[in-house]
Design a protein around this motif. Structure first.
Motif, mmCIF file in Angstrom:
data_model
loop_
_atom_site.group_PDB
_atom_site.id
_atom_site.type_symbol
_atom_site.label_atom_id
_atom_site.label_comp_id
_atom_site.label_asym_id
_atom_site.label_seq_id
_atom_site.Cartn_x
_atom_site.Cartn_y
_atom_site.Cartn_z
ATOM 1 N N ILE A 128 40.016 40.220 41.568
ATOM 2 C CA ILE A 128 41.261 39.438 42.758
ATOM 3 C C ILE A 128 42.284 38.423 41.371
ATOM 4 O O ILE A 128 41.580 38.582 40.190
ATOM 5 N N THR A 129 42.828 38.257 42.279
ATOM 6 C CA THR A 129 43.986 37.515 41.327
ATOM 7 C C THR A 129 43.762 36.262 40.842
ATOM 8 O O THR A 129 43.026 35.757 41.212
ATOM 9 N N SER A 143 41.284 30.934 41.143
ATOM 10 C CA SER A 143 41.575 29.497 40.855
ATOM 11 C C SER A 143 41.449 28.466 42.107
ATOM 12 O O SER A 143 41.190 27.582 41.947
ATOM 13 N N ARG A 144 41.982 29.220 43.401
ATOM 14 C CA ARG A 144 42.026 27.898 44.487
ATOM 15 C C ARG A 144 40.085 28.715 44.898
ATOM 16 O O ARG A 144 39.766 27.322 45.277
ATOM 17 N N GLU A 182 40.819 36.786 33.010
ATOM 18 C CA GLU A 182 40.458 37.114 32.377
ATOM 19 C C GLU A 182 39.205 37.761 33.539
ATOM 20 O O GLU A 182 38.397 38.502 33.840
ATOM 21 N N ALA A 183 38.887 35.742 34.151
ATOM 22 C CA ALA A 183 37.584 35.873 35.087
ATOM 23 C C ALA A 183 37.644 36.124 35.961
ATOM 24 O O ALA A 183 36.999 37.208 36.891
ATOM 25 N N ALA A 184 39.187 36.339 36.931
ATOM 26 C CA ALA A 184 39.987 37.014 37.600
ATOM 27 C C ALA A 184 39.560 38.414 37.903
ATOM 28 O O ALA A 184 39.458 39.421 38.722
ATOM 29 N N ALA A 185 40.413 39.197 36.710
ATOM 30 C CA ALA A 185 40.331 40.475 36.500
ATOM 31 C C ALA A 185 38.785 41.245 36.731
ATOM 32 O O ALA A 185 38.281 42.425 37.270
#
Length: 307
Positions: free
Chosen positions: A27-28, A33-34, A20-23
């Motif tokens: 970003i993916t 995560s990276r 959800e945070a990536a959305a």
């Protein structure tokens, strides 16, 4: 370290999933995560630990989040300040207030203010007395409208008005045909009150002590309208403010209640506005505070003249 990575860290720390945070960051999920892994390397400690399918903060993560929150809050307030310098007629007022003031005082003040500042937006929060002060300390509100001086060294408080309280009794109560009453006369009756932490609860307890007794609590609620309803049902009596800020509560044919003026103790409560003393208010909140003080000045003057 990028601000967006800090925002994503903050979101995940508060329960948002990495996906959800990536959305939200557009970003993916692997990319976020990276980025979080790089943040941990930069900080020099693991910030999250996996518990089942959920990421939870480590002790180091909890410490780091306090500072990340402060950085993001300072940055966002800086953006607000610059925006209001560029366009002084706009801005945002973040205002927290007591539940009981949401039916009359806050709408009245906001409406009056927007007549001269229609572009200003409001972020509104309702809460109890204790939580209101925390809104200021956490910088989640510019201003609070509260029932008493928080008496905190970091908070400045100014009185807006003095609100009368009335003893609400059921329509079939033995005192219902009277207009005045000594609070001591209902010392043996159950009181319908708000839960501890609400300003009206502490005011009720203080007035009862001044009248020579401790209230027998029959029910603890979270809304004044609940108190009115239970009084109407005959479950007890209650000290209640006027629902519209008038000198006497308005009659409601759906609620068989009688309101009596209390004569043996000063049945009133202060209503004031407060802000963080160490913080310079942005232009819009400052203008709203000045408006609130000016709009209630007549009420303060008439109360002082009548005392």
């Amino acid at each position: 370290m990028e601000l967006q990575v800090l925002r994503s860290f903050q979101a995940v720390a508060e329960g948002t999933t990495v996906t959800e945070a990536a959305a939200e960051a557009r970003i993916t999920q692997p990319a976020l995560s990276r980025a979080l892994n790089r943040l941990e390397e930069e900080v020099g400690a693991e910030l999250f630990q996996r518990v089942g399918r959920v990421l939870q903060l480590t002790p180091a993560g909890r410490v780091f989040k306090e500072y990340a929150d402060a950085v993001l809050d300072s940055y966002d307030r800086g953006l607000r300040a610059v925006a209001e310098v560029v366009d002084p007629d706009a801005g945002i007022v973040s205002l927290a207030f007591l539940h009981t003031l949401g039916t009359w005082l806050v709408p009245r003040l906001v409406t009056g203010f927007r007549e001269s500042s229609p572009q200003v937006q409001f972020e509104l929060h309702q809460n109890d007395e204790i939580s209101l002060a925390q809104h200021l300390l956490d910088s989640t509100a510019d201003l609070i409208i509260t029932g008493k001086d928080p008496a905190h060294p970091l908070i400045t408080w100014r009185r807006l008005l003095v609100e009368p309280l009335w003893l609400a009794v059921p329509a079939r109560h033995r005192m219902a045909q009277r207009h005045r009453i000594r609070l001591a006369e209902v010392a043996e009756e159950p009181f319908i009150v708000l839960k501890p932490g609400y300003g009206l609860r502490s005011v009720t307890e203080t007035l009862c002590r001044q009248a020579g007794f401790s209230p027998l609590v029959g029910f603890e609620g979270e809304e004044v309208e609940t108190l009115r309803g239970l009084v109407a049902a005959g479950l007890g009596v209650s000290l209640i403010p006027a629902s519209s800020g008038t000198t006497a509560p308005e009659a409601n044919p759906d609620l068989p209640i009688r309101y009596l003026k209390v004569t043996d103790v000063p049945a009133t409560r202060d209503i004031g506005i407060a802000w963080l003393a160490s913080r310079t208010l942005p232009p819009a909140p400052r203008r709203f505070m000045d408006h609130a003080l000016q709009a209630t000045a007549a009420s303060r003057t008439s109360t002082a003249a009548g005392s």
